[in-house]
Design an enzyme around this catalytic site. Structure first.
Site, PDB file in Angstrom:
ATOM      1  N   LYS A 171       0.864  -1.189   0.000  1.00 57.42           N
ATOM      2  CA  LYS A 171       0.000   0.000   0.000  1.00 57.42           C
ATOM      3  C   LYS A 171       0.891   1.226   0.000  1.00 57.42           C
ATOM      4  O   LYS A 171       2.022   1.185   0.504  1.00 57.42           O
ATOM      5  CB  LYS A 171      -0.894   0.017   1.250  1.00 57.42           C
ATOM      6  CG  LYS A 171      -2.114   0.884   1.105  1.00 57.42           C
ATOM      7  CD  LYS A 171      -3.208   0.159   0.341  1.00 57.42           C
ATOM      8  CE  LYS A 171      -4.458   0.990   0.231  1.00 57.42           C
ATOM      9  NZ  LYS A 171      -5.564   0.215  -0.331  1.00 57.42           N
TER      10      LYS A 171
HETATM   11  P1  NAD Z   1     -13.307   7.742  -2.652  1.00 58.46           P
HETATM   12  O1  NAD Z   1     -12.297   8.761  -2.304  1.00 58.46           O
HETATM   13  O2  NAD Z   1     -13.694   7.542  -4.074  1.00 58.46           O
HETATM   14  O3  NAD Z   1     -14.667   7.991  -1.845  1.00 58.46           O
HETATM   15  C1  NAD Z   1     -14.695   8.134  -0.457  1.00 58.46           C
HETATM   16  C2  NAD Z   1     -16.117   8.516  -0.083  1.00 58.46           C
HETATM   17  O4  NAD Z   1     -16.221   8.599   1.340  1.00 58.46           O
HETATM   18  C3  NAD Z   1     -16.544   9.873  -0.631  1.00 58.46           C
HETATM   19  O5  NAD Z   1     -17.883   9.778  -1.076  1.00 58.46           O
HETATM   20  C4  NAD Z   1     -16.470  10.772   0.595  1.00 58.46           C
HETATM   21  O6  NAD Z   1     -17.353  11.875   0.508  1.00 58.46           O
HETATM   22  C5  NAD Z   1     -16.896   9.801   1.656  1.00 58.46           C
HETATM   23  N1  NAD Z   1     -16.556  10.188   3.020  1.00 58.46           N
HETATM   24  C6  NAD Z   1     -15.349  10.596   3.493  1.00 58.46           C
HETATM   25  N2  NAD Z   1     -15.454  10.908   4.781  1.00 58.46           N
HETATM   26  C7  NAD Z   1     -16.747  10.676   5.126  1.00 58.46           C
HETATM   27  C8  NAD Z   1     -17.483  10.816   6.321  1.00 58.46           C
HETATM   28  N3  NAD Z   1     -16.889  11.246   7.432  1.00 58.46           N
HETATM   29  N4  NAD Z   1     -18.809  10.501   6.304  1.00 58.46           N
HETATM   30  C9  NAD Z   1     -19.422  10.080   5.179  1.00 58.46           C
HETATM   31  N5  NAD Z   1     -18.759   9.908   4.027  1.00 58.46           N
HETATM   32  C10 NAD Z   1     -17.447  10.214   4.008  1.00 58.46           C
HETATM   33  O7  NAD Z   1     -12.769   6.369  -2.012  1.00 58.46           O
HETATM   34  P2  NAD Z   1     -13.142   4.891  -2.439  1.00 58.46           P
HETATM   35  O8  NAD Z   1     -12.186   4.440  -3.464  1.00 58.46           O
HETATM   36  O9  NAD Z   1     -14.601   4.803  -2.670  1.00 58.46           O
HETATM   37  O10 NAD Z   1     -12.765   4.100  -1.096  1.00 58.46           O
HETATM   38  C11 NAD Z   1     -13.655   4.020   0.010  1.00 58.46           C
HETATM   39  C12 NAD Z   1     -13.159   2.940   0.957  1.00 58.46           C
HETATM   40  O11 NAD Z   1     -13.104   1.682   0.264  1.00 58.46           O
HETATM   41  C13 NAD Z   1     -11.761   3.158   1.518  1.00 58.46           C
HETATM   42  O12 NAD Z   1     -11.723   2.617   2.828  1.00 58.46           O
HETATM   43  C14 NAD Z   1     -10.879   2.323   0.606  1.00 58.46           C
HETATM   44  O13 NAD Z   1      -9.679   1.912   1.216  1.00 58.46           O
HETATM   45  C15 NAD Z   1     -11.796   1.140   0.376  1.00 58.46           C
HETATM   46  N6  NAD Z   1     -11.476   0.382  -0.843  1.00 58.46           N
HETATM   47  C16 NAD Z   1     -11.471   0.992  -2.064  1.00 58.46           C
HETATM   48  C17 NAD Z   1     -11.212   0.217  -3.194  1.00 58.46           C
HETATM   49  C18 NAD Z   1     -11.252   0.806  -4.584  1.00 58.46           C
HETATM   50  O14 NAD Z   1     -11.096   0.067  -5.552  1.00 58.46           O
HETATM   51  N7  NAD Z   1     -11.498   2.102  -4.733  1.00 58.46           N
HETATM   52  C19 NAD Z   1     -10.922  -1.136  -3.064  1.00 58.46           C
HETATM   53  C20 NAD Z   1     -10.948  -1.730  -1.816  1.00 58.46           C
HETATM   54  C21 NAD Z   1     -11.229  -0.954  -0.703  1.00 58.46           C
END
Ligand code: NAD
Length: 429
Positions: A124
């Site tokens: 990561k």
């Molecule tokens: P992103 O940046 O696209 O979206 C994050 C979302 O969370 C946004 O909508 C933001 O407004 C919201 N958010 C942030 N703080 C918040 C709060 N306090 N209350 C409510 N909403 C809040 O990120 P993502 O890629 O969607 O990732 C989200 C999670 O999924 C992370 O934990 C990431 O590690 C995990 N993840 C992502 C992927 C991927 O392929 N993108 C894969 C596995 C895991």
């Protein structure tokens, strides 16, 4: 657990705390690994390998801001394991990023890639920065500089980055371009690229689609199927958005969604048209305005935290009303909350299973890049759904066999494969 092992995990956590994280995220992952190791009788010296990171790189990155200022940012790449293949994991731009968090997420990638049985290890990366403070030019400069200082540890058969919070396909295109300038043409050096630039059709939606593929398999197993089950989703980014659309497609009723810009409630469940095309909750006009601080406590069948880690703790777990929690985000439920849910009969579908569609989609992109062959979208989707349903069945079988929870069952599958690989490589003392 032996004393020295307890101290391995504790030391890893203690040094991480120096970097300022309150929640000891890496120690938390290691406690899961050690729990699974107990079921599998893993020898102590092997447990130490499983609970340590192979390589940790911390760098200072100067960034010229548009207003003429110059910031010195801190960036990381942590490679947890290459036992089963090249390390794989995203890059996060977020103000909470620190070495402890990156170690935890790198380790989770090892267990995720093992659980879904793809030939990768875990890694990561990240930069401690508020991504919304970056202009496009600044974001490009930042990822290019990160790539230049990390290039010696990256590569299609060494370590392959991907997007995570605060980064996206555009960021990966800049990363690929910078990598190519230094190392020559190798599109498999990074995944999550735009489809017009060696990306795979299906990758962008893969994590959210996978969340619902796993949720549907679990609900079919435990609760008569996904149809008409009510859902609340925290987060409307890459994961939450596609999870919401896929949940509706699977016949579930999405009644509450929220992100940093607000929350919406849909008494009868949102339609695809209500949500499609929007990237922020504040842009959505359908439904009624709701309180984003209450999303986690909505009266629903299924809760999907898809934003940040550490949002459900002992302090608020008893307020959660859902009977099934799907960890679309990484580590949204901490250890104490997990115990509360276990005691209360609430099913938690663990992150390493629930959100593994992202890295599975990355694996499909990587193999297509290496073979220089493009799959049709339907092949991508059906392979993804098939493999994730199989991963759920494997976890469910271990859970029944060892009479444990799904998280322990998932870690048993994942740890067993990594231990076997280490032994076959002759890396176990
Ligand atoms: P992103 O940046 O696209 O979206 C994050 C979302 O969370 C946004 O909508 C933001 O407004 C919201 N958010 C942030 N703080 C918040 C709060 N306090 N209350 C409510 N909403 C809040 O990120 P993502 O890629 O969607 O990732 C989200 C999670 O999924 C992370 O934990 C990431 O590690 C995990 N993840 C992502 C992927 C991927 O392929 N993108 C894969 C596995 C895991």
């Amino acid at each position: 657990m032996t004393n020295s092992l307890a101290s391995t995990a504790a030391n890893n956590g203690a040094s991480a705390n120096v970097h300022g994280t309150e929640e000891d995220a890496f120690a938390e992952v290691n406690s899961r690994v050690l729990g699974a190791s107990d079921f599998l009788d893993v020898p102590e010296s092997t447990r130490q390998i499983l609970c340590s990171c192979e390589r940790e790189v911390t760098v200072s990155i100067p960034l010229s801001r548009d207003d003429g200022d110059r910031d010195i940012l801190t960036g990381y790449r942590v490679q947890h394991s290459s036992a089963r293949g090249p390390r794989k994991g995203g890059i996060r731009f977020h103000p909470s990023v620190d070495l402890n968090e990156v170690r935890a997420l790198a380790s989770l990638m090892t267990w995720k890639t093992s659980l879904i049985d793809v030939p990768f290890g875990g890694a990561k990366g990240g930069v401690r920065i508020e991504p919304r403070s970056l202009s496009d030019r600044e974001a490009e400069e930042l990822i290019r500089r990160w790539t230049r200082v990390m290039v010696h540890v990256l590569g299609p058969h060494r370590d392959i980055p991907a997007p995570d919070m605060g980064t996206d396909a555009r960021t990966m295109a800049w990363l690929m371009d910078e990598f190519h300038r230094i190392e020559g043409f190798q599109p498999a050096c990074v995944t999550g690229k735009p489809t017009a630039l060696f990306g795979a059709e299906g990758r962008e939606e893969a994590t959210g689609r996978g969340v619902i593929a796993v949720t549907s398999a679990a609900l079919t197993d435990l609760a008569g199927g996904p149809r008409n089950k009510t859902v609340a989703i925290q987060g409307f980014g890459n994961v939450g958005r596609f999870a919401a659309l896929e949940a509706i497609a699977a016949g579930m009723r999405v009644v509450e969604i929220s992100d940093v810009t607000g929350a919406r409630r849909f008494a009868q469940g949102a339609s695809i048209d209500d949500l499609a095309g929007f990237r922020q909750v504040s842009e959505i006009e359908a439904g009624e305005e709701s309180d984003p601080d209450q999303t986690l406590f909505a009266a629903v069948d299924v809760l999907i935290p898809a934003a940040l880690g550490g949002v459900i703790t002992a302090a608020n777990a008893r307020n959660v009303r859902a009977r099934v929690i799907v960890e679309a985000a990484n580590q949204p439920v901490d250890g104490e909350a997990d115990r509360i849910f276990g005691d209360g009969g609430v099913t938690v579908i663990p992150d390493i299973l629930a959100n593994s569609g992202g890295v599975l989609g990355s694996y499909f992109e990587w193999t297509q890049n290496i073979q220089e062959f493009k799959w049709p979208l339907e092949t991508f989707r059906s392979e993804l759904d098939k493999r994730l349903a199989a991963a759920y069945r494997a976890v469910s079988a271990e859970t029944a066999h060892y009479n444990c929870d799904l998280r322990t069952g998932a870690f048993i599958v994942a740890v067993r494969r990594v231990v076997e690989a280490l032994a076959l490589r002759g890396q176990v003392l």
